[in-house]
Design an enzyme around this catalytic site. Structure first.
Site, PDB file in Angstrom:
ATOM      1  N   HIS A  99       1.008  -1.050  -0.135  1.00 47.37           N
ATOM      2  CA  HIS A  99       0.175  -0.134  -0.110  1.00 47.37           C
ATOM      3  C   HIS A  99       0.874   1.168   0.017  1.00 47.37           C
ATOM      4  CE1 HIS A  99       0.815  -0.901   4.225  1.00 47.37           C
ATOM      5  NE2 HIS A  99       0.781   0.347   4.426  1.00 47.37           N
ATOM      6  N   HIS A 101       0.676   5.236   0.995  1.00 45.50           N
ATOM      7  CA  HIS A 101      -0.038   6.447   1.632  1.00 45.50           C
ATOM      8  C   HIS A 101       0.248   7.823   1.027  1.00 45.50           C
ATOM      9  CE1 HIS A 101       0.188   4.422   5.763  1.00 45.50           C
ATOM     10  NE2 HIS A 101       1.136   3.880   5.270  1.00 45.50           N
TER      11      HIS A 101
HETATM   12  P1  5GP Z   1       1.628   0.719   7.442  1.00 48.52           P
HETATM   13  O1  5GP Z   1       1.878   1.295   8.916  1.00 48.52           O
HETATM   14  O2  5GP Z   1       1.567  -0.672   7.280  1.00 48.52           O
HETATM   15  O3  5GP Z   1       2.353   1.669   6.372  1.00 48.52           O
HETATM   16  O4  5GP Z   1       0.262   1.493   7.434  1.00 48.52           O
HETATM   17  C1  5GP Z   1      -1.008   0.565   7.616  1.00 48.52           C
HETATM   18  C2  5GP Z   1      -2.137   1.852   7.735  1.00 48.52           C
HETATM   19  O5  5GP Z   1      -3.345   1.065   7.472  1.00 48.52           O
HETATM   20  C3  5GP Z   1      -1.974   2.555   8.909  1.00 48.52           C
HETATM   21  O6  5GP Z   1      -1.888   3.928   8.592  1.00 48.52           O
HETATM   22  C4  5GP Z   1      -3.522   2.235   9.603  1.00 48.52           C
HETATM   23  O7  5GP Z   1      -4.177   3.178  10.144  1.00 48.52           O
HETATM   24  C5  5GP Z   1      -4.038   1.689   8.409  1.00 48.52           C
HETATM   25  N1  5GP Z   1      -5.168   0.844   8.812  1.00 48.52           N
HETATM   26  C6  5GP Z   1      -5.113  -0.578   9.456  1.00 48.52           C
HETATM   27  N2  5GP Z   1      -6.295  -1.145   9.229  1.00 48.52           N
HETATM   28  C7  5GP Z   1      -7.045  -0.266   8.640  1.00 48.52           C
HETATM   29  C8  5GP Z   1      -8.425  -0.520   8.379  1.00 48.52           C
HETATM   30  O8  5GP Z   1      -9.379  -1.408   8.735  1.00 48.52           O
HETATM   31  N3  5GP Z   1      -9.443   0.450   7.574  1.00 48.52           N
HETATM   32  C9  5GP Z   1      -8.447   1.366   6.910  1.00 48.52           C
HETATM   33  N4  5GP Z   1      -9.101   2.309   6.105  1.00 48.52           N
HETATM   34  N5  5GP Z   1      -7.287   1.689   7.374  1.00 48.52           N
HETATM   35  C10 5GP Z   1      -6.516   0.762   8.121  1.00 48.52           C
END
Ligand code: 5GP
Length: 137
Positions: A99, A101
């Site tokens: 993913h 951001h």
């Molecule tokens: P990472 O830290 O892996 O780069 O980012 C994962 C992101 O996924 C986090 O910013 C977190 O807030 C988001 N996230 C986790 N679970 C969910 C969810 O169930 N729905 C949405 N919309 N975002 C999520």
């Protein structure tokens, strides 16, 4: 193997505030909203992260991330945008599904706002999602 949270969102098992969808890519608002409009762009097919997704599919995700960033500047009032992707736990990746951001940055009284700082409840997520969605078309 248990599905990760983004595979469950893609399969419609968990709701999200959708911004964009095609056969390969889904974009939706991050549940945590670091700033207003903080979006996630994901590949529909499961890959663990940026380092393991094939180039062609990665490009499709990045194209959508770019468009969302452009909409943030034009229509959400952002002054800048951070586009980032974390790879593996050591780099802050918490969801093991590729993913990107897209984090809009706004000008505040004390400079550029870096986080919502407890203002999350003021965000109207459906309205923000709608504004981005209609301008992505
Ligand atoms: P990472 O830290 O892996 O780069 O980012 C994962 C992101 O996924 C986090 O910013 C977190 O807030 C988001 N996230 C986790 N679970 C969910 C969810 O169930 N729905 C949405 N919309 N975002 C999520």
């Amino acid at each position: 193997m248990e599905k990760d949270i983004f595979c469950r969102i893609i399969d419609g098992e968990i709701p999200c505030h959708k911004l964009y969808e095609d056969d390969d890519v889904l974009a939706f608002l991050d549940i945590s909203q670091v700033t207003k409009g903080h979006a996630l762009v994901v590949s529909k097919k499961h890959y663990d992260n940026f380092l393991s997704i094939p180039q062609e599919e990665m490009h499709k995700v990045m194209d959508v991330a770019q468009k969302i960033g452009q909409v943030d500047i034009k229509f959400l009032g952002a002054r800048g945008v951070n586009i980032l992707t974390n790879c593996y736990e050591a780099a802050g990746q918490t969801v093991m599904h590729f993913h990107v951001h897209v984090i809009p940055r706004y000008e505040g009284k004390e400079g550029f706002i870096l986080e919502m700082k407890g203002n999350e409840e003021k965000l109207n997520l459906p309205a923000i999602a709608e504004k981005v969605k209609i301008n992505l078309k």
